[in-house]
Design a protein around this motif. Structure first.
Motif, PDB file in Angstrom:
ATOM      1  N   LEU A   4     -34.376 -16.566  85.232  1.00 31.18           N
ATOM      2  CA  LEU A   4     -33.693 -15.336  84.821  1.00 31.18           C
ATOM      3  C   LEU A   4     -32.970 -15.464  83.486  1.00 31.18           C
ATOM      4  O   LEU A   4     -32.489 -14.483  82.933  1.00 31.18           O
ATOM      5  CB  LEU A   4     -32.704 -14.895  85.904  1.00 31.18           C
ATOM      6  N   THR A   5     -32.851 -16.678  82.965  1.00 37.95           N
ATOM      7  CA  THR A   5     -32.150 -16.848  81.685  1.00 37.95           C
ATOM      8  C   THR A   5     -32.948 -17.780  80.786  1.00 37.95           C
ATOM      9  O   THR A   5     -33.899 -18.421  81.221  1.00 37.95           O
ATOM     10  CB  THR A   5     -30.759 -17.483  81.871  1.00 37.95           C
ATOM     11  N   GLY A   6     -32.524 -17.882  79.536  1.00 38.25           N
ATOM     12  CA  GLY A   6     -33.176 -18.812  78.620  1.00 38.25           C
ATOM     13  C   GLY A   6     -32.352 -20.072  78.406  1.00 38.25           C
ATOM     14  O   GLY A   6     -32.585 -20.807  77.448  1.00 38.25           O
ATOM     15  N   ILE A   7     -31.394 -20.314  79.301  1.00 38.82           N
ATOM     16  CA  ILE A   7     -30.526 -21.488  79.153  1.00 38.82           C
ATOM     17  C   ILE A   7     -31.339 -22.776  79.278  1.00 38.82           C
ATOM     18  O   ILE A   7     -32.237 -22.878  80.113  1.00 38.82           O
ATOM     19  CB  ILE A   7     -29.418 -21.454  80.233  1.00 38.82           C
ATOM     20  N   ALA A   8     -31.028 -23.755  78.425  1.00 36.94           N
ATOM     21  CA  ALA A   8     -31.759 -25.023  78.460  1.00 36.94           C
ATOM     22  C   ALA A   8     -31.418 -25.812  79.718  1.00 36.94           C
ATOM     23  O   ALA A   8     -30.253 -25.843  80.117  1.00 36.94           O
ATOM     24  CB  ALA A   8     -31.403 -25.849  77.227  1.00 36.94           C
ATOM     25  N   PRO A   9     -32.409 -26.467  80.320  1.00 37.33           N
ATOM     26  CA  PRO A   9     -32.195 -27.179  81.580  1.00 37.33           C
ATOM     27  C   PRO A   9     -31.062 -28.221  81.527  1.00 37.33           C
ATOM     28  O   PRO A   9     -30.396 -28.440  82.529  1.00 37.33           O
ATOM     29  CB  PRO A   9     -33.536 -27.874  81.822  1.00 37.33           C
ATOM     30  N   GLU A  10     -30.819 -28.819  80.340  1.00 38.36           N
ATOM     31  CA  GLU A  10     -29.740 -29.819  80.259  1.00 38.36           C
ATOM     32  C   GLU A  10     -28.385 -29.186  80.556  1.00 38.36           C
ATOM     33  O   GLU A  10     -27.451 -29.863  80.966  1.00 38.36           O
ATOM     34  CB  GLU A  10     -29.634 -30.460  78.865  1.00 38.36           C
ATOM     35  N   LYS A  11     -28.306 -27.875  80.314  1.00 39.14           N
ATOM     36  CA  LYS A  11     -26.985 -27.221  80.449  1.00 39.14           C
ATOM     37  C   LYS A  11     -26.743 -26.653  81.845  1.00 39.14           C
ATOM     38  O   LYS A  11     -25.659 -26.155  82.130  1.00 39.14           O
ATOM     39  CB  LYS A  11     -26.876 -26.094  79.417  1.00 39.14           C
ATOM     40  N   TYR A  12     -27.770 -26.718  82.707  1.00 41.10           N
ATOM     41  CA  TYR A  12     -27.635 -26.112  84.035  1.00 41.10           C
ATOM     42  C   TYR A  12     -26.396 -26.604  84.767  1.00 41.10           C
ATOM     43  O   TYR A  12     -25.665 -25.844  85.370  1.00 41.10           O
ATOM     44  CB  TYR A  12     -28.877 -26.400  84.903  1.00 41.10           C
ATOM     45  N   PHE A  13     -26.193 -27.917  84.716  1.00 38.94           N
ATOM     46  CA  PHE A  13     -25.085 -28.492  85.485  1.00 38.94           C
ATOM     47  C   PHE A  13     -23.745 -27.949  85.004  1.00 38.94           C
ATOM     48  O   PHE A  13     -22.895 -27.576  85.807  1.00 38.94           O
ATOM     49  CB  PHE A  13     -25.113 -30.021  85.394  1.00 38.94           C
ATOM     50  N   ASP A  14     -23.577 -27.887  83.680  1.00 37.28           N
ATOM     51  CA  ASP A  14     -22.318 -27.387  83.124  1.00 37.28           C
ATOM     52  C   ASP A  14     -22.079 -25.935  83.508  1.00 37.28           C
ATOM     53  O   ASP A  14     -20.973 -25.546  83.868  1.00 37.28           O
ATOM     54  CB  ASP A  14     -22.330 -27.532  81.600  1.00 37.28           C
ATOM     55  N   VAL A  15     -23.157 -25.139  83.404  1.00 37.11           N
ATOM     56  CA  VAL A  15     -23.033 -23.723  83.770  1.00 37.11           C
ATOM     57  C   VAL A  15     -22.628 -23.608  85.238  1.00 37.11           C
ATOM     58  O   VAL A  15     -21.719 -22.844  85.594  1.00 37.11           O
ATOM     59  CB  VAL A  15     -24.362 -22.977  83.530  1.00 37.11           C
ATOM     60  N   ALA A  16     -23.283 -24.412  86.093  1.00 35.73           N
ATOM     61  CA  ALA A  16     -22.977 -24.366  87.525  1.00 35.73           C
ATOM     62  C   ALA A  16     -21.508 -24.715  87.760  1.00 35.73           C
ATOM     63  O   ALA A  16     -20.819 -24.049  88.545  1.00 35.73           O
ATOM     64  CB  ALA A  16     -23.892 -25.310  88.290  1.00 35.73           C
ATOM     65  N   CYS A  17     -21.027 -25.749  87.092  1.00 37.76           N
ATOM     66  CA  CYS A  17     -19.628 -26.161  87.272  1.00 37.76           C
ATOM     67  C   CYS A  17     -18.664 -25.057  86.854  1.00 37.76           C
ATOM     68  O   CYS A  17     -17.680 -24.778  87.533  1.00 37.76           O
ATOM     69  CB  CYS A  17     -19.330 -27.426  86.463  1.00 37.76           C
ATOM     70  N   GLU A  18     -19.002 -24.427  85.738  1.00 35.16           N
ATOM     71  CA  GLU A  18     -18.148 -23.345  85.225  1.00 35.16           C
ATOM     72  C   GLU A  18     -18.067 -22.206  86.238  1.00 35.16           C
ATOM     73  O   GLU A  18     -16.992 -21.678  86.524  1.00 35.16           O
ATOM     74  CB  GLU A  18     -18.757 -22.875  83.902  1.00 35.16           C
ATOM     75  N   LYS A  19     -19.235 -21.830  86.809  1.00 32.53           N
ATOM     76  CA  LYS A  19     -19.250 -20.728  87.769  1.00 32.53           C
ATOM     77  C   LYS A  19     -18.515 -21.119  89.053  1.00 32.53           C
ATOM     78  O   LYS A  19     -17.826 -20.306  89.662  1.00 32.53           O
ATOM     79  CB  LYS A  19     -20.683 -20.315  88.121  1.00 32.53           C
TER      80      LYS A  19
END
Ligand code: ADP
Ligand code: MG
Lengths: 248, 259
Positions: free
Chosen positions: A107-122
Motif C-alpha cells: 500500500l505504500t512506497g516505503i523502502a523495506p529497510e524502514k519498515y521496522f522504524d515505521v512500525a515502532c513509530e506507529k
C-alpha cells in the motif's frame, strides 16, 4: 467524503441492508449503532470492498466504488482506508512489528529497510513501545486492539473504519481505546466510521450517529438528537444500555 | 428424494465452481504479483519437516512387510525366496512409495494447512489480508502449491529409498538373501521409466493435496467447530482423490509408455 445512496445487500433469504443512504463528511467521527445482526459489519465491509453490495452507490471522494472494480482500483481504495477488525484479526504467525508493517509492502512506497522504524513509530502512537517482538499470543485483548489500530494506520489512510472497537474490553481499556480513536482523528486528520453498540462510546466521541435497525436507518443526527429521539426502538436501546453501564 | 439428490448435486457443482475459481485465481496471481519467495521456502521446509518422520516410518515398514510377504510366498512355492528385491523395488517405486507418502502428507501437512487457513478465515485474518493490499491467493495459496509440489516429490524419492532399505533388512536378516542378490534383483530390472512413473504421479498428488487443503481452509465457516470439520473433510477428500486419480494417471502413463 463518503456518500452512500440506496445501498442494498441481501444474504438470501435475508435482507441485510435495505436501502441505506447517508453522507460521511471528511474529518468527522461517524458512528453507526444498532442491535446485533442488523448489518452494521456488512455495511462497513461494503465501504472497503470486502463485500459487494447488490445495488446502490458508494461515492468515495466523488468516485463510485460500488460497481465492478479492477484489482488496481480496489488497491486504490485500500490505500485510502484502514480497517480495524472486531477481534483484531492479527496474523498470529508474525510478531507484533511484522503485523504493523504488513500493509506497507503493497500500500505504500516505503523502502523495506524502514519498515521496522515505521512500525515502532506507529506502536508508540498507540502507547505500545517496547513490544515490537512480542508474539500475538502474548497480548491481552486491549493490546491486540491497539496493535490492530497501529497496523491500520501504518499505511497512512485517510479513512479509518472501526468494527466494534470496544466490545469485549473492560471499561477502563474501552475508555482508553475511545481516547485513542479521538486522538487518531485529531492527529492524523482521518475520517472515522465506527460501528458499535457501546452507547457511551458513541455519545462521547461522535460528531454524528446513525441508528440501524433491520437494515434501515431509523434515526440519524448528532448525539444530542439521538439521545432525545422519539423512536421507541432507539429509546429502549439507549435505556437498556445505560442501565448496564451503570451511569447517566 | 429427488429434491435431496438435486440439492446435493447443486452443492457439489457449487463446490467444484469454487475450487476452480480458487485454482484459476491462484494461477493468475502467479503472474500478477511477485512470488512470495520467503513464504515458499518457509512452507516447503515446514511441510517437509512435518512429514519426514511419518513418511519414513510408513515406507520403512511397507518395504519390510513387502519383503516378508513376497519372500515367504515364494519360499512356499519354490522353496527359496526369489526376486524379493524386484517385488519390493517395483511395488515401492511405482505405486506404494508415491501413494502412501501422499496419503501420509495429506494427513499430516494437508490437515495443518486447512486448519491454519481455516482459522485465518474464521478470525477474519483473510479479510485483513485484503484490506492491507495483499491478495490471499498470492500470499497463502501459491506458496503452498509450490511447497507441496517441491516437498512431496522429494519425500517420495526419500520414501522409495527407505522402503528399499527396509526390504533389504528383512530379506537379509529373516530370509537370508545375499545383499548382492537383493540389489541386483532391483537394479538389473529397474529402468528410469519405472522410477519416473511413480515420480510423475507424486506431482499430481501434490496438486491434489494443495488444492483440497487450501480450498477447504479458505471456505471454512462457523468458528472453531467449522475449522475442525473442514480439516477432517480435507484429509478424507484428499485421500479418496489421491487413490482415484492414481488409477487414471497410472493408466495414462502406461498408455504413453512410462510404465
Ligand atoms: N457471509 C455471510 N453469509 C450469510 N449471511 C451473512 C454473512 N455475513 C453476514 N450475514 C448475515 O447478515 C446479518 C447481519 O450481519 P452483520 O453485518 O455481521 O451484523 P452486525 O454487525 O450488525 O451484528 C446477520 O444476520 C448475518 O447472519
Ligand atoms: Mg458485527
Amino acid at each position: 467524503m463518503i456518500d452512500i445512496r440506496d445501498l442494498v445487500k441481501n444474504y438470501p433469504p435475508k435482507k441485510v441492508l435495505d436501502g441505506i443512504s447517508l453522507t460521511i463528511e471528511t474529518g468527522e467521527i461517524f458512528s453507526i449503532m444498532g442491535p446485533s445482526g442488523t448489518g452494521k459489519s456488512t455495511f462497513l465491509k461494503c465501504l472497503i470492498g470486502l463485500n459487494r453490495p447488490d445495488s446502490g452507490e458508494i461515492f468515495l471522494d466523488g468516485r463510485n466504488i460500488a460497481g465492478n472494480l479492477s484489482e488496481k482500483e480496489l488497491q486504490e481504495i485500500r490505500k485510502k482506508m484502514g480497517y480495524l477488525f472486531q477481534e483484531g484479526a492479527l496474523f498470529d504467525s508474525l510478531c507484533v512489528w511484522e503485523n504493523v508493517a504488513f500493509g506497507l509492502k503493497y500500500l505504500t512506497g516505503i523502502a523495506p529497510e524502514k519498515y521496522f522504524d515505521v512500525a515502532c513509530e506507529k506502536l508508540k502512537m498507540v502507547g505500545l513501545e517496547k513490544s515490537e517482538y512480542l508474539k500475538i499470543s502474548e497480548l491481552s485483548g486491549g493490546m491486540k486492539k491497539r496493535v490492530a489500530l497501529a497496523r491500520a494506520i501504518a499505511p497512512g489512510p485517510s479513512y479509518l473504519l472501526y468494527d466494534e472497537p470496544t466490545t469485549g474490553l473492560d471499561p477502563i481499556t474501552g475508555e482508553m481505546v475511545a481516547k485513542l480513536i479521538k486522538e487518531m482523528s485529531e492527529k492524523l486528520k482521518v475520517t472515522s466510521v465506527i460501528v458499535t453498540h457501546d452507547v457511551k462510546l458513541a455519545m462521547e466521541i461522535s460528531d454524528k450517529i446513525a441508528f440501524f435497525q433491520g437494515g434501515k436507518i431509523i434515526e440519524i443526527g448528532s448525539p444530542q438528537k439521538i439521545k432525545n429521539s422519539a423512536n421507541t426502538v432507539v429509546r429502549e436501546f439507549l435505556e437498556n444500555c445505560s442501565c448496564q453501564a451503570g451511569d447517566s | 428424494m429427488i429434491a435431496v439428490i438435486g440439492e446435493k448435486l447443486l452443492a457439489l457443482a457449487k463446490k467444484l465452481g469454487q475450487t476452480y475459481y480458487m485454482t484459476a485465481s491462484a494461477l493468475a496471481w502467479i503472474f500478477l504479483a511477485p512470488l512470495e519467495k520467503k513464504e515458499i521456502v518457509k512452507q516447503t521446509v515446514r511441510i517437509g519437516v512435518q512429514s519426514l518422520s511419518v513418511t519414513s516410518l510408513t515406507s520403512l515398514f511397507t518395504g519390510m512387510v513387502l519383503a516378508l510377504q513376497s519372500g515367504y510366498t515364494s519360499k512356499s512355492l519354490f522353496n527359496e525366496p526369489l526376486y524379493v528385491g524386484s517385488v519390493v523395488g517395483f511395488s515401492l517405486v511405482k505405486e506404494l512409495g508415491p501413494v502412501l507418502t501422499a496419503i501420509v502428507v495429506a494427513g499430516r501437512a494437508g490437515a495443518a494447512v486447512t486448519a491454519e487457513i481455516g482459522t485465518m478465515r474464521v478470525t477474519e485474518q483473510i479479510d485483513a489480508l485484503y484490506t492491507l493490499g495483499t491478495n490471499p491467493s498470492s500470499y497463502l495459496v501459491i506458496p503452498r502449491y509450490f511447497a507441496f509440489m517441491i516437498a512431496l516429490p522429494v519425500l517420495t524419492v526419500f520414501s522409495d529409498f527407505i522402503g528399499i532399505l527396509g526390504g533389504f533388512m528383512v530379506s537379509s536378516v529373516k530370509l537370508s538373501v545375499a545383499s548382492s542378490v537383493y540389489f541386483d534383483d532391483i537394479f538389473n530390472y529397474m529402468e528410469v521409466k519405472n522410477f519416473m512413473h511413480g515420480f510423475i504421479k507424486s506431482f499430481f498428488f501434490a496438486f491434489i493435496i494443495a488444492t483440497v487443503s487450501c480450498y477447504k481452509g479458505l471456505y471454512a465457516q462457523g468458528g472453531a467447530q467449522g475449522v475442525g470439520k473442514a480439516t477432517t473433510e480435507s484429509v478424507v477428500s484428499s485421500m479418496v482423490l489421491i487413490l482415484a486419480i492414481d488409477y487414471f494417471v497410472s493408466a495414462l502413463l502406461v498408455a504413453v509408455g512410462i510404465s
